[in-house]
Design a protein around this motif. Sequence first.
Motif, PDB file in Angstrom:
ATOM      1  N   ASP A  25      39.139  35.775  36.925  1.00 18.07           N
ATOM      2  CA  ASP A  25      39.504  36.044  35.528  1.00 18.07           C
ATOM      3  C   ASP A  25      40.813  36.820  35.414  1.00 18.07           C
ATOM      4  OD1 ASP A  25      37.231  34.794  34.393  1.00 18.07           O
ATOM      5  OD2 ASP A  25      36.028  36.564  34.842  1.00 18.07           O
ATOM      6  N   ILE A  26      41.425  37.133  36.543  1.00 14.25           N
ATOM      7  CA  ILE A  26      42.734  37.789  36.539  1.00 14.25           C
ATOM      8  C   ILE A  26      43.769  36.734  36.891  1.00 14.25           C
ATOM      9  CG2 ILE A  26      44.195  39.567  37.571  1.00 14.25           C
ATOM     10  CD1 ILE A  26      41.622  41.143  38.188  1.00 14.25           C
ATOM     11  N   GLU A  27      44.607  36.402  35.909  1.00  9.35           N
ATOM     12  CA  GLU A  27      45.638  35.379  36.087  1.00  9.35           C
ATOM     13  C   GLU A  27      46.963  35.927  35.603  1.00  9.35           C
ATOM     14  OE1 GLU A  27      44.567  31.726  34.182  1.00  9.35           O
ATOM     15  OE2 GLU A  27      42.503  31.870  34.877  1.00  9.35           O
ATOM     16  N   ASN A  28      47.994  35.702  36.387  1.00  5.88           N
ATOM     17  CA  ASN A  28      49.337  36.172  36.024  1.00  5.88           C
ATOM     18  C   ASN A  28      49.321  37.649  35.650  1.00  5.88           C
ATOM     19  OD1 ASN A  28      50.386  33.550  36.403  1.00  5.88           O
ATOM     20  ND2 ASN A  28      49.796  32.993  34.327  1.00  5.88           N
ATOM     21  N   ALA A  29      48.605  38.421  36.413  1.00  4.42           N
ATOM     22  CA  ALA A  29      48.540  39.881  36.260  1.00  4.42           C
ATOM     23  C   ALA A  29      47.941  40.336  34.931  1.00  4.42           C
ATOM     24  CB  ALA A  29      49.907  40.498  36.461  1.00  4.42           C
ATOM     25  N   SER A  30      47.149  39.483  34.301  1.00  2.17           N
ATOM     26  CA  SER A  30      46.448  39.931  33.103  1.00  2.17           C
ATOM     27  C   SER A  30      45.028  39.377  33.114  1.00  2.17           C
ATOM     28  CB  SER A  30      47.194  39.512  31.830  1.00  2.17           C
ATOM     29  OG  SER A  30      47.266  38.123  31.735  1.00  2.17           O
ATOM     30  N   ILE A  31      44.191  40.037  32.349  1.00  2.00           N
ATOM     31  CA  ILE A  31      42.776  39.675  32.296  1.00  2.00           C
ATOM     32  C   ILE A  31      42.579  38.586  31.249  1.00  2.00           C
ATOM     33  CG2 ILE A  31      40.471  40.538  31.744  1.00  2.00           C
ATOM     34  CD1 ILE A  31      41.396  43.273  32.853  1.00  2.00           C
ATOM     35  N   ASN A  32      41.898  37.543  31.654  1.00  2.00           N
ATOM     36  CA  ASN A  32      41.575  36.432  30.772  1.00  2.00           C
ATOM     37  C   ASN A  32      40.864  36.962  29.522  1.00  2.00           C
ATOM     38  OD1 ASN A  32      40.393  34.165  29.535  1.00  2.00           O
ATOM     39  ND2 ASN A  32      40.128  33.129  31.492  1.00  2.00           N
ATOM     40  N   LYS A  33      41.222  36.457  28.377  1.00  2.00           N
ATOM     41  CA  LYS A  33      40.621  36.915  27.115  1.00  2.00           C
ATOM     42  C   LYS A  33      39.203  36.386  26.915  1.00  2.00           C
ATOM     43  CE  LYS A  33      44.548  38.759  25.707  1.00  2.00           C
ATOM     44  NZ  LYS A  33      44.996  39.665  26.713  1.00  2.00           N
ATOM     45  N   PRO A  62      45.134  37.637  48.626  1.00  2.00           N
ATOM     46  CA  PRO A  62      46.260  38.255  47.917  1.00  2.00           C
ATOM     47  C   PRO A  62      45.742  39.143  46.789  1.00  2.00           C
ATOM     48  CG  PRO A  62      46.052  35.958  47.248  1.00  2.00           C
ATOM     49  CD  PRO A  62      45.026  36.207  48.323  1.00  2.00           C
ATOM     50  N   TYR A  63      46.332  40.303  46.668  1.00  2.00           N
ATOM     51  CA  TYR A  63      45.836  41.311  45.743  1.00  2.00           C
ATOM     52  C   TYR A  63      46.205  40.975  44.311  1.00  2.00           C
ATOM     53  CZ  TYR A  63      44.756  43.722  49.980  1.00  2.00           C
ATOM     54  OH  TYR A  63      44.241  44.025  51.208  1.00  2.00           O
ATOM     55  N   LYS A  64      45.176  40.914  43.479  1.00  2.31           N
ATOM     56  CA  LYS A  64      45.378  40.713  42.049  1.00  2.31           C
ATOM     57  C   LYS A  64      45.253  42.061  41.373  1.00  2.31           C
ATOM     58  CE  LYS A  64      43.775  35.986  41.600  1.00  2.31           C
ATOM     59  NZ  LYS A  64      42.941  35.103  40.777  1.00  2.31           N
ATOM     60  N   ILE A  65      46.185  42.335  40.477  1.00  3.56           N
ATOM     61  CA  ILE A  65      46.233  43.629  39.799  1.00  3.56           C
ATOM     62  C   ILE A  65      46.389  43.376  38.310  1.00  3.56           C
ATOM     63  CG2 ILE A  65      47.574  45.763  39.556  1.00  3.56           C
ATOM     64  CD1 ILE A  65      48.524  44.736  42.573  1.00  3.56           C
ATOM     65  N   ALA A  66      45.613  44.098  37.498  1.00  4.99           N
ATOM     66  CA  ALA A  66      45.730  43.970  36.051  1.00  4.99           C
ATOM     67  C   ALA A  66      45.340  45.292  35.398  1.00  4.99           C
ATOM     68  CB  ALA A  66      44.850  42.850  35.527  1.00  4.99           C
ATOM     69  N   ARG A  67      45.861  45.500  34.222  1.00  9.30           N
ATOM     70  CA  ARG A  67      45.554  46.692  33.423  1.00  9.30           C
ATOM     71  C   ARG A  67      44.583  46.283  32.329  1.00  9.30           C
ATOM     72  NH1 ARG A  67      48.984  47.197  29.661  1.00  9.30           N
ATOM     73  NH2 ARG A  67      50.625  46.420  30.983  1.00  9.30           N
ATOM     74  N   VAL A  68      43.567  47.097  32.102  1.00 13.60           N
ATOM     75  CA  VAL A  68      42.580  46.820  31.060  1.00 13.60           C
ATOM     76  C   VAL A  68      43.206  47.195  29.720  1.00 13.60           C
ATOM     77  CG1 VAL A  68      40.285  47.373  30.177  1.00 13.60           C
ATOM     78  CG2 VAL A  68      40.670  47.254  32.647  1.00 13.60           C
ATOM     79  N   GLU A  69      43.234  46.229  28.808  1.00 16.73           N
ATOM     80  CA  GLU A  69      43.810  46.436  27.482  1.00 16.73           C
ATOM     81  C   GLU A  69      42.835  45.953  26.420  1.00 16.73           C
ATOM     82  OE1 GLU A  69      47.275  43.915  28.205  1.00 16.73           O
ATOM     83  OE2 GLU A  69      48.499  45.688  27.824  1.00 16.73           O
ATOM     84  N   ASN A  70      42.957  46.498  25.232  1.00 14.54           N
ATOM     85  CA  ASN A  70      42.179  46.049  24.075  1.00 14.54           C
ATOM     86  C   ASN A  70      40.680  45.978  24.363  1.00 14.54           C
ATOM     87  OD1 ASN A  70      44.689  45.638  22.757  1.00 14.54           O
ATOM     88  ND2 ASN A  70      44.830  43.614  23.700  1.00 14.54           N
TER      89      ASN A  70
END
Length: 176
Positions: A25-33, A62-70
């Motif tokens: 659910d982490i794609e292009n460094a963001s969390i899928n809505k 490969p490490y996936k990184i994302a910030r939790v938003e909204n």
Amino acid sequence: MISRKELDTMTTTKETGIKYLKIQDIENASINKNLPNLKNVDEKYHNYFLEEGNLVISKSSPYKIARVENSKKTKILATGNLYYIEIDEDKVNPTFIEMYFKSDEGQAQLERLSTGSVIETISIKNLKTILIPNLSREKQDILVKEYLEYEEQLDLLDRQKEIISQRRKELIEKVL
């Protein structure tokens, strides 16, 4: 964490305000809505809900990184294949940490601290040893502002690419 079997019994198609985050659910460094919904979550897992500003990083390369938003209206529970990092936002801008982990230097540190021959993973102990540049909060905020402007431009380019791809597809269909 929650077993796959237990998770299958907890998943629902109805909107519940409780979501479940998996690595995919982490794609292009963001969390899928559109995260999967959970019916309910046992109280023993409530301490594992992600909060606004937390960083999520996969345990394996490969490490996936994302910030939790909204996430203020939604509770999100992460899988056991993800670490989440709580950040004291008075001292550090979460986006600055995200930027650093995604940088060449940050990725190099993650790789150096990884173990395993077939699947490289990073332990929580090694993750805690990563050295983050010690910049003033003011300097971090300036860098983050510019970074977010670039992110916005990239999002715009992605949307434009989708529009152009759709038009190209429709061009062929007009003839057929």
